[in-house]
Design an enzyme around this catalytic site. Structure first.
Site, PDB file in Angstrom:
ATOM      1  N   GLY A 148     -21.461  34.143  41.590  1.00  0.00           N
ATOM      2  CA  GLY A 148     -21.255  33.551  42.721  1.00  0.00           C
ATOM      3  C   GLY A 148     -19.709  33.141  42.946  1.00  0.00           C
ATOM      4  O   GLY A 148     -19.239  32.369  43.522  1.00  0.00           O
ATOM      5  N   HIS A 149     -18.767  34.177  42.689  1.00  0.00           N
ATOM      6  CA  HIS A 149     -17.413  33.996  42.317  1.00  0.00           C
ATOM      7  C   HIS A 149     -16.797  33.740  43.880  1.00  0.00           C
ATOM      8  O   HIS A 149     -15.753  33.339  44.074  1.00  0.00           O
ATOM      9  CB  HIS A 149     -16.744  34.777  41.661  1.00  0.00           C
ATOM     10  N   GLY A 159     -17.822  28.989  43.002  1.00  0.00           N
ATOM     11  CA  GLY A 159     -17.477  29.881  41.948  1.00  0.00           C
ATOM     12  C   GLY A 159     -16.212  30.447  42.082  1.00  0.00           C
ATOM     13  O   GLY A 159     -15.481  30.443  41.139  1.00  0.00           O
ATOM     14  N   ASP A 216     -30.815  11.959  59.991  1.00  0.00           N
ATOM     15  CA  ASP A 216     -30.088  11.268  59.272  1.00  0.00           C
ATOM     16  C   ASP A 216     -30.107  11.774  57.691  1.00  0.00           C
ATOM     17  O   ASP A 216     -29.082  11.434  57.124  1.00  0.00           O
ATOM     18  CB  ASP A 216     -30.367   9.627  59.014  1.00  0.00           C
ATOM     19  N   TYR A 272     -34.559  23.757  48.807  1.00  0.00           N
ATOM     20  CA  TYR A 272     -33.388  23.955  48.035  1.00  0.00           C
ATOM     21  C   TYR A 272     -33.623  23.214  46.822  1.00  0.00           C
ATOM     22  O   TYR A 272     -33.279  23.593  45.424  1.00  0.00           O
ATOM     23  CB  TYR A 272     -32.368  23.632  48.845  1.00  0.00           C
ATOM     24  N   LEU A 314     -25.648  25.079  37.928  1.00  0.00           N
ATOM     25  CA  LEU A 314     -25.160  24.161  38.814  1.00  0.00           C
ATOM     26  C   LEU A 314     -26.135  23.868  39.755  1.00  0.00           C
ATOM     27  O   LEU A 314     -26.567  24.683  40.554  1.00  0.00           O
ATOM     28  CB  LEU A 314     -23.770  24.914  39.805  1.00  0.00           C
ATOM     29  N   GLY A 315     -26.485  22.717  39.792  1.00  0.00           N
ATOM     30  CA  GLY A 315     -27.493  22.089  40.425  1.00  0.00           C
ATOM     31  C   GLY A 315     -27.011  21.387  41.689  1.00  0.00           C
ATOM     32  O   GLY A 315     -26.110  21.869  42.348  1.00  0.00           O
ATOM     33  N   SER A 316     -27.619  20.333  42.092  1.00  0.00           N
ATOM     34  CA  SER A 316     -27.157  19.350  43.166  1.00  0.00           C
ATOM     35  C   SER A 316     -27.974  18.057  42.971  1.00  0.00           C
ATOM     36  O   SER A 316     -28.787  17.820  42.240  1.00  0.00           O
ATOM     37  CB  SER A 316     -27.603  20.050  44.550  1.00  0.00           C
TER      38      SER A 316
HETATM   39  P1  GDP Z   1     -26.939  16.068  53.382  1.00  0.00           P
HETATM   40  O1  GDP Z   1     -26.167  15.309  52.539  1.00  0.00           O
HETATM   41  O2  GDP Z   1     -27.830  17.175  52.295  1.00  0.00           O
HETATM   42  O3  GDP Z   1     -27.988  15.005  54.209  1.00  0.00           O
HETATM   43  O4  GDP Z   1     -26.350  17.221  54.204  1.00  0.00           O
HETATM   44  P2  GDP Z   1     -25.058  17.005  55.317  1.00  0.00           P
HETATM   45  O5  GDP Z   1     -23.961  17.196  54.809  1.00  0.00           O
HETATM   46  O6  GDP Z   1     -25.753  18.210  56.363  1.00  0.00           O
HETATM   47  O7  GDP Z   1     -25.394  15.868  56.274  1.00  0.00           O
HETATM   48  C1  GDP Z   1     -24.990  14.627  55.801  1.00  0.00           C
HETATM   49  C2  GDP Z   1     -25.348  13.469  56.833  1.00  0.00           C
HETATM   50  O8  GDP Z   1     -24.299  13.948  57.801  1.00  0.00           O
HETATM   51  C3  GDP Z   1     -26.373  13.472  57.480  1.00  0.00           C
HETATM   52  O9  GDP Z   1     -26.762  12.206  57.912  1.00  0.00           O
HETATM   53  C4  GDP Z   1     -26.020  14.130  58.849  1.00  0.00           C
HETATM   54  O10 GDP Z   1     -26.913  13.825  60.102  1.00  0.00           O
HETATM   55  C5  GDP Z   1     -24.566  13.534  59.058  1.00  0.00           C
HETATM   56  N1  GDP Z   1     -23.770  14.542  60.044  1.00  0.00           N
HETATM   57  C6  GDP Z   1     -23.287  13.929  60.948  1.00  0.00           C
HETATM   58  N2  GDP Z   1     -22.371  14.981  62.031  1.00  0.00           N
HETATM   59  C7  GDP Z   1     -22.903  15.869  61.077  1.00  0.00           C
HETATM   60  C8  GDP Z   1     -22.391  17.340  61.260  1.00  0.00           C
HETATM   61  O11 GDP Z   1     -21.630  17.655  62.498  1.00  0.00           O
HETATM   62  N3  GDP Z   1     -23.048  18.294  60.667  1.00  0.00           N
HETATM   63  C9  GDP Z   1     -23.738  17.959  59.492  1.00  0.00           C
HETATM   64  N4  GDP Z   1     -24.298  18.984  58.754  1.00  0.00           N
HETATM   65  N5  GDP Z   1     -24.256  16.648  59.253  1.00  0.00           N
HETATM   66  C10 GDP Z   1     -23.828  15.587  59.991  1.00  0.00           C
END
Ligand code: GDP
Length: 327
Positions: free
Chosen positions: A20-21, A26, A279, A146, A115-117
């Site tokens: 995954g470089h 990566g 959210d 995921y 690498l997980g999460s």
């Molecule tokens: P998560 O950490 O797995 O929930 O993934 P995200 O990074 O996509 O979203 C994190 C939080 O940021 C969530 O509450 C989203 O609703 C909020 N958020 C606010 N604005 C944005 C946006 O423009 N894009 C994304 N992806 N998330 C947003």
């Protein structure tokens, strides 16, 4: 952690394969490995190695016989991409992990880091989330596909360690940001999305910037170059079945994150919170005490990291290129 502390692995002279470089993680690992005295950093194009295909992976691993595998290949995406493409997220991640981990064992790889999460932990896990919270409750539904695949990857490492004595470990990074991020608003995570929105809003002299959700969820963010440093550190210093969190230990609300981004980008309009968007999980703070006990701490703070990332995205054309592509 005392027995873990004594688990030293010498990277020098090793052939290290970064799977995954071309991805964000990566490529950061490849940059970081340049500072190590490894024999060779192996990378491969998708045309020559299809990670979704078992025989392609088996053949490549037999031909190249790496000593170390850093498994950073994955299908990744933000909250929207995950909820709209569940089959792709679960299938592709399961295949990549199963193919690489099994082939790594077959060719006698000496160390593998998966690498997980931190999204593998239950939605309502006690915060800060300790590694032992794994599989103690239901997952956050927006990214469970995921997460299930990543949990399977952790379990694969544990199973090969248990059955075959393989030194396969897994690390769970928190939300990452930095060079190589995805700035496509439909697929990106929050930080690059906000950088792009603020950049566009400033350019258009807009009065407001729309933030998804309530702005209240709490997240932590780790610069990908700091993650890469931590991964190299744990490759050398950690050997155990338990997954290891890699994070900063500092959380920020999405609203405050948006304010930091606006400041870094120079957008002075108002924030508008769009409650029709999800959210996601209310709070996600990883407990990093095991990582700290091993001796690794995060150096860069969030404001510096955001300013650096924005400047870098402008310099490399990352931000403007992805804007043109998705326009
Ligand atoms: P998560 O950490 O797995 O929930 O993934 P995200 O990074 O996509 O979203 C994190 C939080 O940021 C969530 O509450 C989203 O609703 C909020 N958020 C606010 N604005 C944005 C946006 O423009 N894009 C994304 N992806 N998330 C947003």
């Amino acid at each position: 952690m005392s027995d873990v502390l004594s688990s030293k692995f010498d990277l020098s002279g090793k052939r290290v394969f970064v799977a995954g470089h071309r991805g964000m993680v990566g490529s950061a690992l490849v940059r970081r490995l340049a500072k190590e005295s490894v024999a060779e950093v192996l990378t491969e194009t998708r045309a020559n190695l299809d990670l979704l295909n078992q025989s392609s992976v088996d053949t490549w691993m037999l031909d190249n016989k790496p000593d170390v595998v850093l498994l950073a290949a994955a299908k990744v995406g933000g909250i929207l991409a995950n909820s709209t493409n569940p089959a792709s997220f679960i299938y592709e991640n399961l295949m990549i992990e199963a193919n690489l981990i099994h082939a790594a064992w077959k060719v006698g790889v000496k160390k593998l880091v998966f690498l997980g999460s931190t999204c593998i932990y239950p939605k309502m896990a006690p915060q800060p989330i300790k590694e032992e919270s794994l599989l103690t409750g239901p997952l956050e539904p927006t990214n469970e596909w995921y997460a299930i695949a990543k949990i399977a990857g952790i379990k694969l490492c544990q199973a090969y360690r248990k059955q075959h004595g393989s030194d396969f470990i897994s690390v769970q990074p928190t939300n990452l940001y930095g060079p190589g991020d995805n700035y496509d608003l439909q697929a990106s995570h929050v930080l690059p999305a906000l950088i792009r929105k603020a950049y566009e809003a400033k350019a258009a002299n807009a009065k407001e910037l729309v933030v998804w959700g309530s702005g209240k969820p709490l997240r932590e963010f780790l610069h990908v170059d700091d993650l890469a440093d931590a991964v190299i550190f744990v490759t050398k210093n950690y050997s155990a079945a338990e997954p290891l969190n890699i994070a900063t230990g500092e959380e920020v609300s999405i609203g405050d994150l948006a304010r930091h981004v606006c400041k870094a980008v120079g957008f002075q309009g108002n924030l508008v919170f769009d409650s029709s968007k999800p959210d996601g999980t209310p709070r996600k703070l990883a407990d990093c005490s095991n990582l700290h006990a091993l001796g690794w701490n995060n150096a860069r703070n969030l404001e510096t990291g955001i300013a650096e990332t924005f400047a870098n995205a402008l310099k490399t054309g990352e931000l403007t290129t992805s804007m043109r592509l998705s326009a």
